[in-house]
Design a protein around this motif. Structure first.
Motif, PDB file in Angstrom:
ATOM      1  N   ARG A 235       0.838  -1.210   0.000  1.00  0.00           N
ATOM      2  CA  ARG A 235       0.000   0.000   0.000  1.00  0.00           C
ATOM      3  C   ARG A 235       0.867   1.252   0.000  1.00  0.00           C
ATOM      4  N   HIS A 236       1.885   1.267   0.827  1.00  0.00           N
ATOM      5  CA  HIS A 236       2.791   2.415   0.841  1.00  0.00           C
ATOM      6  C   HIS A 236       3.498   2.581  -0.513  1.00  0.00           C
ATOM      7  N   ARG A 237       3.817   1.456  -1.150  1.00  0.00           N
ATOM      8  CA  ARG A 237       4.470   1.531  -2.463  1.00  0.00           C
ATOM      9  C   ARG A 237       3.529   2.158  -3.488  1.00  0.00           C
ATOM     10  N   ARG A 238       2.238   1.789  -3.434  1.00  0.00           N
ATOM     11  CA  ARG A 238       1.256   2.380  -4.349  1.00  0.00           C
ATOM     12  C   ARG A 238       1.141   3.875  -4.136  1.00  0.00           C
ATOM     13  N   LEU A 239       1.016   4.279  -2.871  1.00  0.00           N
ATOM     14  CA  LEU A 239       0.837   5.692  -2.562  1.00  0.00           C
ATOM     15  C   LEU A 239       2.081   6.488  -2.942  1.00  0.00           C
ATOM     16  N   GLY A 240       3.255   5.902  -2.712  1.00  0.00           N
ATOM     17  CA  GLY A 240       4.481   6.587  -3.075  1.00  0.00           C
ATOM     18  C   GLY A 240       4.600   6.788  -4.575  1.00  0.00           C
ATOM     19  N   GLU A 241       4.314   5.736  -5.342  1.00  0.00           N
ATOM     20  CA  GLU A 241       4.405   5.846  -6.792  1.00  0.00           C
ATOM     21  C   GLU A 241       3.353   6.818  -7.336  1.00  0.00           C
ATOM     22  N   ASN A 311      -1.500   5.171   8.511  1.00  0.00           N
ATOM     23  CA  ASN A 311      -2.866   4.720   8.278  1.00  0.00           C
ATOM     24  C   ASN A 311      -3.556   5.634   7.265  1.00  0.00           C
ATOM     25  N   LEU A 312      -3.182   5.506   5.998  1.00  0.00           N
ATOM     26  CA  LEU A 312      -3.724   6.330   4.912  1.00  0.00           C
ATOM     27  C   LEU A 312      -4.270   5.442   3.806  1.00  0.00           C
ATOM     28  N   ASN A 313      -5.267   5.949   3.085  1.00  0.00           N
ATOM     29  CA  ASN A 313      -5.746   5.220   1.925  1.00  0.00           C
ATOM     30  C   ASN A 313      -5.659   6.097   0.675  1.00  0.00           C
ATOM     31  N   GLU A 314      -6.103   5.522  -0.434  1.00  0.00           N
ATOM     32  CA  GLU A 314      -5.938   6.176  -1.731  1.00  0.00           C
ATOM     33  C   GLU A 314      -6.709   7.483  -1.847  1.00  0.00           C
ATOM     34  N   LEU A 315      -7.938   7.511  -1.351  1.00  0.00           N
ATOM     35  CA  LEU A 315      -8.745   8.717  -1.474  1.00  0.00           C
ATOM     36  C   LEU A 315      -8.195   9.861  -0.619  1.00  0.00           C
ATOM     37  N   GLN A 316      -7.640   9.520   0.541  1.00  0.00           N
ATOM     38  CA  GLN A 316      -7.005  10.557   1.351  1.00  0.00           C
ATOM     39  C   GLN A 316      -5.849  11.194   0.591  1.00  0.00           C
ATOM     40  N   LEU A 317      -5.049  10.361  -0.054  1.00  0.00           N
ATOM     41  CA  LEU A 317      -3.911  10.890  -0.811  1.00  0.00           C
ATOM     42  C   LEU A 317      -4.372  11.777  -1.961  1.00  0.00           C
ATOM     43  N   LEU A 318      -5.400  11.337  -2.698  1.00  0.00           N
ATOM     44  CA  LEU A 318      -5.885  12.136  -3.824  1.00  0.00           C
ATOM     45  C   LEU A 318      -6.394  13.496  -3.357  1.00  0.00           C
ATOM     46  N   GLY A 319      -7.039  13.527  -2.192  1.00  0.00           N
ATOM     47  CA  GLY A 319      -7.482  14.806  -1.654  1.00  0.00           C
ATOM     48  C   GLY A 319      -6.316  15.725  -1.335  1.00  0.00           C
ATOM     49  N   ALA A 320      -5.260  15.155  -0.763  1.00  0.00           N
ATOM     50  CA  ALA A 320      -4.087  15.962  -0.446  1.00  0.00           C
ATOM     51  C   ALA A 320      -3.427  16.484  -1.710  1.00  0.00           C
ATOM     52  N   LEU A 321      -3.323  15.649  -2.739  1.00  0.00           N
ATOM     53  CA  LEU A 321      -2.705  16.081  -3.998  1.00  0.00           C
ATOM     54  C   LEU A 321      -3.520  17.200  -4.649  1.00  0.00           C
ATOM     55  N   ALA A 322      -4.837  17.112  -4.540  1.00  0.00           N
ATOM     56  CA  ALA A 322      -5.684  18.192  -5.067  1.00  0.00           C
ATOM     57  C   ALA A 322      -5.392  19.494  -4.328  1.00  0.00           C
ATOM     58  N   GLY A 323      -5.216  19.414  -3.022  1.00  0.00           N
ATOM     59  CA  GLY A 323      -4.880  20.601  -2.245  1.00  0.00           C
ATOM     60  C   GLY A 323      -3.535  21.178  -2.636  1.00  0.00           C
ATOM     61  N   VAL A 324      -2.554  20.311  -2.871  1.00  0.00           N
ATOM     62  CA  VAL A 324      -1.225  20.787  -3.286  1.00  0.00           C
ATOM     63  C   VAL A 324      -1.329  21.537  -4.612  1.00  0.00           C
ATOM     64  N   GLU A 325      -2.137  21.032  -5.527  1.00  0.00           N
ATOM     65  CA  GLU A 325      -2.295  21.707  -6.823  1.00  0.00           C
ATOM     66  C   GLU A 325      -2.847  23.121  -6.651  1.00  0.00           C
ATOM     67  N   ALA A 343      -3.129  11.743 -12.850  1.00  0.00           N
ATOM     68  CA  ALA A 343      -1.999  10.824 -13.000  1.00  0.00           C
ATOM     69  C   ALA A 343      -1.934   9.835 -11.834  1.00  0.00           C
ATOM     70  N   ALA A 344      -2.108  10.363 -10.637  1.00  0.00           N
ATOM     71  CA  ALA A 344      -2.090   9.492  -9.457  1.00  0.00           C
ATOM     72  C   ALA A 344      -3.283   8.544  -9.463  1.00  0.00           C
ATOM     73  N   GLY A 345      -4.448   9.084  -9.803  1.00  0.00           N
ATOM     74  CA  GLY A 345      -5.663   8.270  -9.819  1.00  0.00           C
ATOM     75  C   GLY A 345      -5.603   7.148 -10.836  1.00  0.00           C
ATOM     76  N   ALA A 346      -5.021   7.419 -11.996  1.00  0.00           N
ATOM     77  CA  ALA A 346      -4.904   6.382 -13.018  1.00  0.00           C
ATOM     78  C   ALA A 346      -4.064   5.214 -12.511  1.00  0.00           C
ATOM     79  N   HIS A 347      -3.000   5.540 -11.802  1.00  0.00           N
ATOM     80  CA  HIS A 347      -2.146   4.487 -11.235  1.00  0.00           C
ATOM     81  C   HIS A 347      -2.877   3.726 -10.134  1.00  0.00           C
ATOM     82  N   LEU A 348      -3.550   4.458  -9.272  1.00  0.00           N
ATOM     83  CA  LEU A 348      -4.212   3.820  -8.136  1.00  0.00           C
ATOM     84  C   LEU A 348      -5.386   2.954  -8.576  1.00  0.00           C
ATOM     85  N   SER A 349      -6.124   3.398  -9.598  1.00  0.00           N
ATOM     86  CA  SER A 349      -7.281   2.618 -10.043  1.00  0.00           C
ATOM     87  C   SER A 349      -6.868   1.265 -10.601  1.00  0.00           C
ATOM     88  N   LYS A 350      -5.652   1.199 -11.153  1.00  0.00           N
ATOM     89  CA  LYS A 350      -5.161  -0.058 -11.716  1.00  0.00           C
ATOM     90  C   LYS A 350      -4.463  -0.940 -10.678  1.00  0.00           C
TER      91      LYS A 350
END
Length: 359
Positions: A235-241, A311-325, A343-350
């Protein structure tokens, strides 16, 4: 002090530590004190100390859980294995008693090859102990204490374990325990010998332990083992990538230039020379209740850090990335809104599997 009033909603905590604390851990810690010398507490303590070895993927090691921070863990590792006058190595090797290295360096987001370091030491036939700071990697990045020949590894409760700061967890190999018998560095509170006496007597603690934190650790370990430690690492590898792909989509550079060194718990993002990275961090917190990591040392003002640990999941990360943008655009770094999230979502969905406990 109006600047420090809480903002609406939850704070989005995306620094490399401390990390988000899950409700289950907070509930486990919300309890009265109890008698740590009662017949029940040693039973709890024995299973807890034994289970922490699984974090390090060690069958041979002996774990010590102490009320301290990662810095205290380092002091514990050094004073129990070394004597005054011993030479230690951090980057170069000669006639040294110990090699000290950080597994995952959070300021640069670099993960070092610990197994490779052990191979170098062994090829030289050197007897040096290998001491490893794994504070921001244990429970987030693959760590193999026995396989890599690590002699002492240490971590802290506030990182991938998703707990409050306050516990230092040290795992020592048989070689390190043997070295501690002749080490002459002064120590008292951090003395392994006191712990080992209590282990052997069945009392487990040489002083009153941090009871609430220990129950929090029990809950944190249970959560990690229920998900499966290898699944947690994946999971951490997915979020990192996903985070690195977002940075690429923004047209920005990573501080870590070699993919071999990429960290899966933190990403350090370089900003253009005319931008102070501190403004990114400040605006994110002041306007969007988003906590990012500042640049440290030589990277102060040049980089900001996105922590994706614990303790993080994919949707939490996507929200943070949206904020960074949003923040990047507002400080003058023009990136297409949604580019990093897509870009992140495409990777995570797969790459994201079904939740193990819900199969």
């Amino acid at each position: 002090m109006a600047e420090y009033f809480p903002g609406p909603g939850r704070n989005h905590l995306f620094v490399p530590g401390p990390t988000n604390i899950p409700e289950r851990v907070m509930q486990a810690m919300s309890r009265q004190n109890e008698d740590h010398r009662s017949p029940a507490f040693p039973v709890f303590s024995k299973s807890l100390v034994e289970d922490t070895k699984r974090l390090f993927k060690s069958a041979k090691g002996t774990c010590f859980i102490m009320p301290t921070t990662g810095s205290g863990g380092w002091e514990c590792a050094l004073t129990n294995t070394l004597s005054p006058g011993d030479r230690i190595l951090t980057y170069r090797m000669h006639s040294y008693k110990a090699v000290c290295i950080v597994h995952n360096e959070t300021s640069t987001a670099v993960t070092n090859d610990i197994g490779g370091m052990r191979e170098v030491i062994d090829e030289l036939g050197h007897p040096a102990l290998l001491l490893v700071d794994a504070v921001s990697s244990i429970g987030g990045i693959d760590f193999r204490m026995d396989e890599w020949g690590v002699d002492v590894a240490l971590t802290g409760s506030q990182k991938a374990l998703s707990m409050p700061c306050g516990l230092g967890i040290i795992c020592a190999s048989p070689k390190a325990l043997e070295a501690s018998k002749s080490a002459k560095s002064l120590r008292c509170f951090f003395d392994w010998a006191d712990y080992l006496k209590c282990y052997n007597s069945g009392s487990w603690w040489p002083y009153t332990p941090a009871i609430q934190l220990l129950y929090g650790l029990r809950a944190a370990l249970d959560m990690l083992f229920e998900e499966g430690l290898d699944n947690v690492i994946a999971r951490h590898r997915r979020l990192g990538e996903a985070t690195r792909l977002a940075v690429k989509a923004w047209g920005l550079k990573l501080c870590t230039t070699n993919p071999t060194w990429y960290s899966d718990t933190v990403t350090s993002v370089m900003v253009p020379p005319h931008i102070d990275s501190g403004t990114v961090v400040k605006l994110a917190w002041k306007k969007y209740n988003l906590s990012l990591g500042i640049g440290l040392g030589d990277l102060a003002g040049k980089a900001f850090r996105i922590g994706h640990i614990g303790n993080l999941n994919e949707l939490q990360l996507l929200g943070a990335l949206a904020g960074v943008e949003l923040v990047l655009n507002e400080v003058g770094i023009k990136v297409p809104l949604g580019s990093g999230v897509v870009a992140a979502g495409a990777h995570l969905s797969k790459s994201t599997p079904l939740i193990v406990s819900r199969l």
